[in-house]
Write a protein that holds these residues in place. Structure first.
Motif, PDB file in Angstrom:
ATOM      1  N   PRO A 208       0.790  -1.230   0.000  1.00 32.04           N
ATOM      2  CA  PRO A 208       0.000   0.000   0.000  1.00 32.04           C
ATOM      3  C   PRO A 208       0.824   1.284   0.000  1.00 32.04           C
ATOM      4  CG  PRO A 208       0.142  -0.836   2.217  1.00 32.04           C
ATOM      5  CD  PRO A 208       0.909  -1.804   1.358  1.00 32.04           C
ATOM      6  N   PHE A 209       2.116   1.194   0.193  1.00 33.93           N
ATOM      7  CA  PHE A 209       2.901   2.398   0.452  1.00 33.93           C
ATOM      8  C   PHE A 209       3.019   3.348  -0.741  1.00 33.93           C
ATOM      9  CE2 PHE A 209       4.254  -0.718   3.634  1.00 33.93           C
ATOM     10  CZ  PHE A 209       3.909   0.005   4.767  1.00 33.93           C
ATOM     11  N   PRO A 210       3.103   2.867  -1.998  1.00 32.26           N
ATOM     12  CA  PRO A 210       3.063   3.834  -3.117  1.00 32.26           C
ATOM     13  C   PRO A 210       1.779   4.647  -3.136  1.00 32.26           C
ATOM     14  CG  PRO A 210       3.896   1.721  -3.864  1.00 32.26           C
ATOM     15  CD  PRO A 210       3.394   1.499  -2.472  1.00 32.26           C
ATOM     16  N   LEU A 211       0.660   4.005  -2.799  1.00 28.56           N
ATOM     17  CA  LEU A 211      -0.624   4.705  -2.749  1.00 28.56           C
ATOM     18  C   LEU A 211      -0.657   5.706  -1.604  1.00 28.56           C
ATOM     19  CD1 LEU A 211      -3.520   5.072  -3.724  1.00 28.56           C
ATOM     20  CD2 LEU A 211      -4.154   3.038  -2.398  1.00 28.56           C
ATOM     21  N   ILE A 212      -0.163   5.309  -0.442  1.00 31.89           N
ATOM     22  CA  ILE A 212      -0.133   6.215   0.709  1.00 31.89           C
ATOM     23  C   ILE A 212       0.738   7.442   0.406  1.00 31.89           C
ATOM     24  CG2 ILE A 212       0.622   6.451   3.112  1.00 31.89           C
ATOM     25  CD1 ILE A 212      -0.158   3.544   3.546  1.00 31.89           C
ATOM     26  N   LEU A 215      -1.244   9.914  -1.559  1.00 33.43           N
ATOM     27  CA  LEU A 215      -2.308  10.534  -0.770  1.00 33.43           C
ATOM     28  C   LEU A 215      -1.772  11.550   0.241  1.00 33.43           C
ATOM     29  CD1 LEU A 215      -4.413   7.304  -0.216  1.00 33.43           C
ATOM     30  CD2 LEU A 215      -5.104   9.293  -1.573  1.00 33.43           C
ATOM     31  N   LEU A 216      -0.563  11.321   0.721  1.00 36.04           N
ATOM     32  CA  LEU A 216       0.023  12.245   1.692  1.00 36.04           C
ATOM     33  C   LEU A 216       0.319  13.619   1.085  1.00 36.04           C
ATOM     34  CD1 LEU A 216       2.455   9.897   3.657  1.00 36.04           C
ATOM     35  CD2 LEU A 216       0.496  11.130   4.593  1.00 36.04           C
ATOM     36  N   LYS A 217       0.360  13.695  -0.219  1.00 31.73           N
ATOM     37  CA  LYS A 217       0.672  14.964  -0.882  1.00 31.73           C
ATOM     38  C   LYS A 217      -0.535  15.895  -0.957  1.00 31.73           C
ATOM     39  CE  LYS A 217       4.313  12.828  -3.686  1.00 31.73           C
ATOM     40  NZ  LYS A 217       4.753  12.450  -5.055  1.00 31.73           N
ATOM     41  N   THR A 218      -1.716  15.388  -0.665  1.00 34.83           N
ATOM     42  CA  THR A 218      -2.912  16.222  -0.720  1.00 34.83           C
ATOM     43  C   THR A 218      -3.170  16.899   0.621  1.00 34.83           C
ATOM     44  OG1 THR A 218      -5.292  16.209  -1.150  1.00 34.83           O
ATOM     45  CG2 THR A 218      -4.378  14.277  -0.087  1.00 34.83           C
ATOM     46  N   PHE A 384      -5.246   4.901   7.169  1.00 36.76           N
ATOM     47  CA  PHE A 384      -5.380   4.410   5.799  1.00 36.76           C
ATOM     48  C   PHE A 384      -5.979   3.016   5.811  1.00 36.76           C
ATOM     49  CE2 PHE A 384      -3.830   1.733   2.360  1.00 36.76           C
ATOM     50  CZ  PHE A 384      -4.195   2.466   1.237  1.00 36.76           C
ATOM     51  N   TYR A 385      -7.023   2.817   4.996  1.00 41.49           N
ATOM     52  CA  TYR A 385      -7.577   1.488   4.741  1.00 41.49           C
ATOM     53  C   TYR A 385      -7.415   1.190   3.266  1.00 41.49           C
ATOM     54  CZ  TYR A 385     -11.110  -1.849   3.179  1.00 41.49           C
ATOM     55  OH  TYR A 385     -11.744  -2.891   2.553  1.00 41.49           O
ATOM     56  N   GLY A 386      -6.931  -0.009   2.927  1.00 41.29           N
ATOM     57  CA  GLY A 386      -6.772  -0.403   1.540  1.00 41.29           C
ATOM     58  C   GLY A 386      -7.209  -1.834   1.323  1.00 41.29           C
TER      59      GLY A 386
END
Length: 409
Positions: A208-212, A215-218, A384-386
């Motif tokens: 999940p870390f590439p997705l996180i 998302l952290l950039k928003t 975070f939920y994935g």
């Protein structure tokens, strides 16, 4: 002689350590058949983790504990090797319970009095959001008193409980979460680290870390994309018929928080009975949001909204309490957009996730919480939920601190 004495003391010490931190006399757990979610915690592992962490932080060795204070461990309650906390089917999502054996009734009542629990009568006690009911040699602890009788009936009737081996379920980490669904049972491991809690199944195929990182950039408070299966799973907590009846098969949402001035108008009268208008201003937290629903059948979705009376004459979606907004029909679904300060969707990642980033403004919504509860929430960085296929992942990331989580509160 001295060598024998030394060997005996060493053996005695090793035995004491083993029985205190490793030996588990009973790994069998009786759980209600109606439990759709069970959290299991290995209390011996938790104790070892606490002691190891405490050893590494000598500044906490001599705390400000008050004299004659009764700890929960010495409160007259038997602490099981595996602690279970469960949720019952068709109960409120916030209602969770646990059961304990009572070894010393008198000591436990002293503990409740010392902790300033309020006696509600009928052997029920309350402090903040913790409820306790004493039932002879047993007690039930819960976040509500709604299901005490139901829990008692379940646990006291052998035909209404399931028996399982906790040791076979808690294989990694400090515990496990067992989810019982119509499609089967899922066992997720619980890992407690220095500044994060991680919950996932045993598969390592989902990263999940590439997705996180994206998302952290928003700056959003909330970002989410969910497919039909996830919508059904989450909506069933509140309404089991929503997913099937609404025909919604995909959802995307972005939410920002903002502090705005709210005008309050009141009226009074002067000595001549003339009406006087008075304006006052207060700061409130207002979400700005955009939500996209994709539907398998937009006409039936629209009819479902109308039958629920969720759309008024001004095309406002009233199921969302934060107004004003506007709902418009798209080619394959609907868009709901706040109109005070419109925003755009941040991402289209074609993944299943819910991402909540902590915001200092959030605590303004949580005025009823205790100072300790507010402290815990303010320490969270993001949640975070994935989900991808059969892989599930949940991470609660806390803010950096010298102390590990197990010592912070």
């Amino acid at each position: 002689m001295k060598k024998k004495l030394f060997a005996f003391v060493l053996l005695l010490l090793a035995g004491t350590v083993y029985f205190m931190f490793y030996y588990q006399k009973d790994t069998k757990i009786f759980s209600p058949k109606e439990a759709d979610a069970i959290i299991l915690i290995d209390t011996k592992k938790l104790t070892r983790e606490y002691v190891y962490s405490l050893v590494g932080h000598p500044s906490l060795w001599f705390g400000s504990k008050k004299k004659n204070t009764i700890s929960f461990r010495k409160s007259g309650v038997e602490i099981p090797d595996f602690l279970q906390v469960f949720h019952l089917k068709n109960s409120k999502v916030s209602n969770w319970y646990s059961a304990f054996e009572l070894e010393d009734w008198k000591t436990f009542l002293s503990f409740l009095k010392q902790q300033k629990f309020t006696d509600l009568g009928n052997q029920v006690f309350r402090k903040d959001q913790i409820f306790i009911k004493i039932l002879g040699k047993n007690l039930i602890v819960g976040s509500s008193s709604d299901d005490f009788d139901r829990v008692n009936v379940q646990l006291s009737n052998n035909s209404q409980v399931n028996l399982f081996d906790a040791d076979s379920l808690v294989t990694n980490g400090l515990g496990s979460i067992i989810l019982n669904t119509k499609k089967g049972s899922h066992n997720l491991s619980v890992e407690l680290r220095h500044d994060e809690i991680e919950i996932r199944n045993q598969s390592d195929s989902y990263d999940p870390f590439p997705l996180i990182s994206k998302l952290l950039k928003t700056d959003s408070f909330l970002e989410t994309e969910l497919n039909a299966e996830n919508i059904k799973s989450f909506s069933s907590i509140f309404d089991e018929t929503f997913a099937d009846s609404s025909f919604i098969n995909q959802m995307k949402a972005s939410v920002h928080l903002e502090e705005v001035n709210d005008t309050i108008i009141t009226y009074s009268y002067d000595d001549n009975f003339n009406e006087i208008e008075k304006k006052t201003f207060q700061k409130i937290i207002q979400p700005n949001y955009i939500i996209d629903f994709q539907s398998l059948n937009p006409e039936k979705t629209e009819l479902y909204f109308q039958n629920k009376k969720w759309v008024n004459g001004q095309n406002q979606f009233t199921a969302i309490p934060f107004q004003p907004n506007l709902i418009t029909q798209q080619s394959k679904g609907f868009e709901i957009k706040s109109t005070r300060k419109p925003i755009q969707q941040s991402f289209n990642l074609n993944e299943n996730y819910i991402f909540v980033k902590n915001n200092p403004l959030l605590l303004s919504f949580l005025k009823t919480l205790s100072s300790k509860e507010k402290k815990m929430i303010s320490d969270i960085d993001y949640i975070f939920y994935g989900n991808r296929n059969q892989d599930y992942y949940l991470k609660v990331q806390f803010k950096k601190d010298d102390l590990p989580l197990i010592l912070r509160w």
